[in-house]
Design a protein around this motif. Structure first.
Motif, PDB file in Angstrom:
ATOM      1  N   ASP A 186       0.803  -1.220   0.000  1.00 16.67           N
ATOM      2  CA  ASP A 186       0.000   0.000   0.000  1.00 16.67           C
ATOM      3  C   ASP A 186       0.838   1.273   0.000  1.00 16.67           C
ATOM      4  OD1 ASP A 186       0.994   0.036   2.562  1.00 16.67           O
ATOM      5  OD2 ASP A 186      -0.945  -0.250   3.545  1.00 16.67           O
ATOM      6  N   ASP A 187       2.178   1.142  -0.128  1.00 21.17           N
ATOM      7  CA  ASP A 187       3.029   2.334  -0.130  1.00 21.17           C
ATOM      8  C   ASP A 187       3.593   2.650  -1.507  1.00 21.17           C
ATOM      9  OD1 ASP A 187       4.689   0.125  -0.264  1.00 21.17           O
ATOM     10  OD2 ASP A 187       6.154   0.866   1.205  1.00 21.17           O
ATOM     11  N   ILE A 188       3.055   2.013  -2.558  1.00 16.69           N
ATOM     12  CA  ILE A 188       3.495   2.311  -3.916  1.00 16.69           C
ATOM     13  C   ILE A 188       2.287   2.721  -4.751  1.00 16.69           C
ATOM     14  CG2 ILE A 188       5.477   0.738  -3.830  1.00 16.69           C
ATOM     15  CD1 ILE A 188       3.786  -1.236  -5.511  1.00 16.69           C
ATOM     16  N   LEU A 189       2.570   3.482  -5.817  1.00 15.85           N
ATOM     17  CA  LEU A 189       1.519   3.923  -6.737  1.00 15.85           C
ATOM     18  C   LEU A 189       1.901   3.494  -8.144  1.00 15.85           C
ATOM     19  CD1 LEU A 189      -0.987   5.565  -7.569  1.00 15.85           C
ATOM     20  CD2 LEU A 189       0.542   7.561  -7.765  1.00 15.85           C
ATOM     21  N   ILE A 190       1.085   2.638  -8.754  1.00 14.92           N
ATOM     22  CA  ILE A 190       1.313   2.239 -10.137  1.00 14.92           C
ATOM     23  C   ILE A 190       0.475   3.144 -11.042  1.00 14.92           C
ATOM     24  CG2 ILE A 190       0.970   0.396 -11.831  1.00 14.92           C
ATOM     25  CD1 ILE A 190       1.864  -1.579  -9.751  1.00 14.92           C
ATOM     26  N   ALA A 191       1.182   3.904 -11.884  1.00 12.90           N
ATOM     27  CA  ALA A 191       0.540   4.930 -12.697  1.00 12.90           C
ATOM     28  C   ALA A 191       0.098   4.423 -14.059  1.00 12.90           C
ATOM     29  CB  ALA A 191       1.491   6.119 -12.872  1.00 12.90           C
ATOM     30  N   GLY A 192       0.465   3.195 -14.423  1.00 13.96           N
ATOM     31  CA  GLY A 192       0.045   2.689 -15.715  1.00 13.96           C
ATOM     32  C   GLY A 192       0.856   1.500 -16.166  1.00 13.96           C
ATOM     33  N   LEU A 193       0.463   0.967 -17.318  1.00  8.24           N
ATOM     34  CA  LEU A 193       1.104  -0.206 -17.925  1.00  8.24           C
ATOM     35  C   LEU A 193       1.597   0.153 -19.319  1.00  8.24           C
ATOM     36  CD1 LEU A 193       1.641  -3.338 -18.251  1.00  8.24           C
ATOM     37  CD2 LEU A 193      -0.723  -3.474 -19.128  1.00  8.24           C
ATOM     38  N   ILE A 194       2.796  -0.319 -19.649  1.00  8.35           N
ATOM     39  CA  ILE A 194       3.272  -0.332 -21.027  1.00  8.35           C
ATOM     40  C   ILE A 194       3.309  -1.785 -21.455  1.00  8.35           C
ATOM     41  CG2 ILE A 194       5.168   0.166 -22.609  1.00  8.35           C
ATOM     42  CD1 ILE A 194       5.958   2.492 -20.850  1.00  8.35           C
ATOM     43  N   ALA A 195       2.445  -2.139 -22.401  1.00  4.26           N
ATOM     44  CA  ALA A 195       2.373  -3.514 -22.894  1.00  4.26           C
ATOM     45  C   ALA A 195       3.402  -3.690 -24.000  1.00  4.26           C
ATOM     46  CB  ALA A 195       0.968  -3.817 -23.407  1.00  4.26           C
ATOM     47  N   ASN A 196       4.417  -4.487 -23.736  1.00  3.02           N
ATOM     48  CA  ASN A 196       5.491  -4.713 -24.700  1.00  3.02           C
ATOM     49  C   ASN A 196       5.201  -5.989 -25.502  1.00  3.02           C
ATOM     50  OD1 ASN A 196       7.910  -4.181 -25.983  1.00  3.02           O
ATOM     51  ND2 ASN A 196       9.143  -5.272 -24.473  1.00  3.02           N
ATOM     52  N   ALA A 197       5.661  -6.016 -26.745  1.00  2.00           N
ATOM     53  CA  ALA A 197       5.452  -7.161 -27.639  1.00  2.00           C
ATOM     54  C   ALA A 197       3.967  -7.436 -27.854  1.00  2.00           C
ATOM     55  CB  ALA A 197       6.164  -8.404 -27.112  1.00  2.00           C
ATOM     56  N   CYS A 198       3.207  -6.370 -28.043  1.00  2.00           N
ATOM     57  CA  CYS A 198       1.764  -6.494 -28.288  1.00  2.00           C
ATOM     58  C   CYS A 198       1.540  -6.911 -29.746  1.00  2.00           C
ATOM     59  CB  CYS A 198       1.091  -5.161 -28.000  1.00  2.00           C
ATOM     60  SG  CYS A 198      -0.690  -5.247 -27.867  1.00  2.00           S
ATOM     61  N   ALA A 199       0.672  -7.884 -29.965  1.00  2.00           N
ATOM     62  CA  ALA A 199       0.572  -8.508 -31.291  1.00  2.00           C
ATOM     63  C   ALA A 199      -0.316  -7.738 -32.261  1.00  2.00           C
ATOM     64  CB  ALA A 199       0.053  -9.937 -31.145  1.00  2.00           C
ATOM     65  N   SER A 200      -1.345  -7.048 -31.755  1.00  2.00           N
ATOM     66  CA  SER A 200      -2.316  -6.444 -32.673  1.00  2.00           C
ATOM     67  C   SER A 200      -3.166  -5.431 -31.919  1.00  2.00           C
ATOM     68  CB  SER A 200      -3.224  -7.523 -33.273  1.00  2.00           C
ATOM     69  OG  SER A 200      -4.021  -8.115 -32.249  1.00  2.00           O
ATOM     70  N   GLN A 201      -3.968  -4.689 -32.680  1.00  2.00           N
ATOM     71  CA  GLN A 201      -4.895  -3.759 -32.058  1.00  2.00           C
ATOM     72  C   GLN A 201      -5.898  -4.502 -31.178  1.00  2.00           C
ATOM     73  OE1 GLN A 201      -4.859  -0.528 -31.919  1.00  2.00           O
ATOM     74  NE2 GLN A 201      -6.824  -0.323 -30.819  1.00  2.00           N
ATOM     75  N   ARG A 202      -6.367  -5.655 -31.629  1.00  2.00           N
ATOM     76  CA  ARG A 202      -7.301  -6.447 -30.832  1.00  2.00           C
ATOM     77  C   ARG A 202      -6.648  -6.919 -29.540  1.00  2.00           C
ATOM     78  NH1 ARG A 202     -11.929  -6.913 -28.547  1.00  2.00           N
ATOM     79  NH2 ARG A 202     -12.665  -9.064 -28.227  1.00  2.00           N
TER      80      ARG A 202
END
Length: 462
Positions: free
Chosen positions: A145-161
């Motif tokens: 509870d002492d950290i803040l995750i501000a977002g995700l970077i999805a690496n090696a994403c295959a497609s828009q879907r």
């Protein structure tokens, strides 16, 4: 005239780039982001968590600025706080690349982020998963509870879907900041101890940095990060400190080339602050040593250049004469291997080297040794880090063993022959400047004259 007011704090947007595990693409994307912002005329200061040598070389080239290693155990909180404060005084954005998984190690990346209030972005290789990536990020966010995750970077994403499936499953408070397609043009080259050194592939890296910057630019990531609320970094409280030991007038020869490059910039800075003059030389290419009072042979990749090191007979002869004169030499890891009688390289070829220390070095495949340790030197304890995939055999009895951070077994052996001090440990000089000053003959006393005796593993654990 009014005296200038000394700053006690500085504020700057900052982001900690972490991952659930190694191999997710943290360095690739940190470098790409640094290059994107640099291309926009922004000052980006990048830091690397842990004792890593290779990632900072990459990140320094990408950002155009020096990259310091930050580790709460090896360097300490005050050192880390000072580096952050100095960076915030000049930067438009601070980036910190984590090590291993977010919660791995003691202290972990999460510990550093929590201590300084840095928001976290998770980089995750999403190959072979979709909604599960969202579940993993949610789990990381809820673990402490002492950290803040501000977002995700999805690496090696295959497609828009693929992107849509991940994004739709994420908690509302954790946005998908970017989805980076699988692209070999972005991936950084690796070898047996990690990434390939920046100086060896500078032109290739430039192409990869620019490709990565374009990919992140298309995601609008720069705009999002520059709008982050600033983080306030306090200057360390000034406490009464003992006077800095002096190396005034001493000339330190430092081996630096493709074979010897595992050098903390903090170590060089400390030696200069103590008054030493640094003279760099190449055991690979130079025929002669620079005039100097002491030598530092750092780690690196002697196993990749053993034939060339063996062929430089003039340099080997000069190093042997330096040793015979009882002048101090500090040899770390690759420097230790160079000081042995021979080294069997990664192709199985054996090469004759300096012979300052009895013994033979050999590579041992994928198995290696690593970890935080304290060198129990006669001059005083110095913290550092070991990481190697070689073994030294037939060496003399050590004068001491390093003490592991959290394990009772003896750590790396420490050898001393005349003025030579050699170990697999990479020392972090700012941990104990006085010990380094003594080791490098600040008082003019030969290192070989210091009172020492051979310690058993039990004695060295104290």
């Amino acid at each position: 005239m009014q005296e200038p007011v000394e700053r006690t704090s500085a504020a700057c947007p900052a982001l900690f780039i972490a991952a659930p595990a190694s191999g997710q693409g943290k360095t690739t994307l940190t470098a790409a982001l640094a290059r994107l912002l640099r291309n926009r005329g922004k000052v980006v200061r990048v830091f690397k968590t842990g004792p890593d040598y290779l990632d900072p070389q990459i990140l320094a080239q990408a950002s155009g600025r020096p990259v310091d290693q930050l580790d709460l155990w090896m360097a300490g909180e005050t050192y880390c706080r000072q580096r952050f404060f100095e960076a915030a005084c000049e930067a438009d954005l601070i980036l910190v690349e984590g090590a291993m998984g977010l919660f791995d190690g003691e202290p972990s990346s999460a510990d550093l982020a929590a201590l300084f209030g840095l928001p976290l972005v998770i980089v995750m290789d999403v190959k072979g998963m979709a909604q599960t990536a969202a579940a993993l990020v949610a789990g990381l966010a809820g673990f402490r509870d002492d950290i803040l995750i501000a977002g995700l970077i999805a690496n090696a994403c295959a497609s828009q879907r693929h992107r849509e499936l991940i994004e739709s499953a994420l908690p509302a408070e954790i946005p998908l900041l970017a989805a980076v397609a699988r692209d070999g043009a972005l991936t950084l080259p690796e070898r047996h101890l990690g990434l390939v050194q920046a100086d060896e592939i500078r032109a290739e890296l430039e192409l990869r940095f620019e490709a990565g910057a374009r990919a992140l630019d298309a995601e609008g990531l720069a705009e999002a990060l520059l709008q982050l609320p600033p983080v306030t970094f306090e200057a360390p409280r000034q406490a009464a400190e003992p006077p800095m030991p002096s190396l005034q007038g001493r000339v330190i020869g430092v081996a630096r080339d493709a074979a010897f490059s595992f050098i903390y910039q903090a170590n060089l800075d400390l030696l200069e602050r103590m008054g030493a003059t640094l003279r760099f030389f190449s055991p690979l290419a130079d025929r002669h040593l620079p005039p100097c009072d002491a030598l530092w042979l750092p780690g690196g990749y002697p196993e990749l250049h053993a034939a060339q090191l063996a062929a430089n007979a003039s340099m080997r002869d000069e190093l042997r004469r330096f040793f015979a004169a009882d002048k101090p030499i500090l040899a770390e890891c690759g420097g230790l291997l160079y000081c042995l009688e021979s080294l069997t390289d990664i192709d199985g070829e054996t090469h004759t080297l300096l012979g300052l220390l009895p013994g033979h070095g050999a590579m041992r495949g994928r198995r290696g040794c690593q970890g935080m340790q304290t060198a129990e030197l006669p001059e005083g304890p110095v913290r550092g880090h070991a990481h190697h995939r070689s073994v030294a055999e037939g060496t003399p009895a050590p004068i001491a063993f390093c003490r592991r951070q959290r394990h009772p077994a003896p750590g790396e052996a420490i050898y001393r022959q005349r003025g030579l001090t050699a170990s697999y440990l990479h020392l972090f000089f700012p941990d104990n400047p006085d010990a380094l000053a003594r080791l490098l003959m600040a008082s003019g006393q030969p290192a070989s004259a210091l009172e020492t005796h051979s310690l058993t593993p039990e004695e060295s654990q104290g």
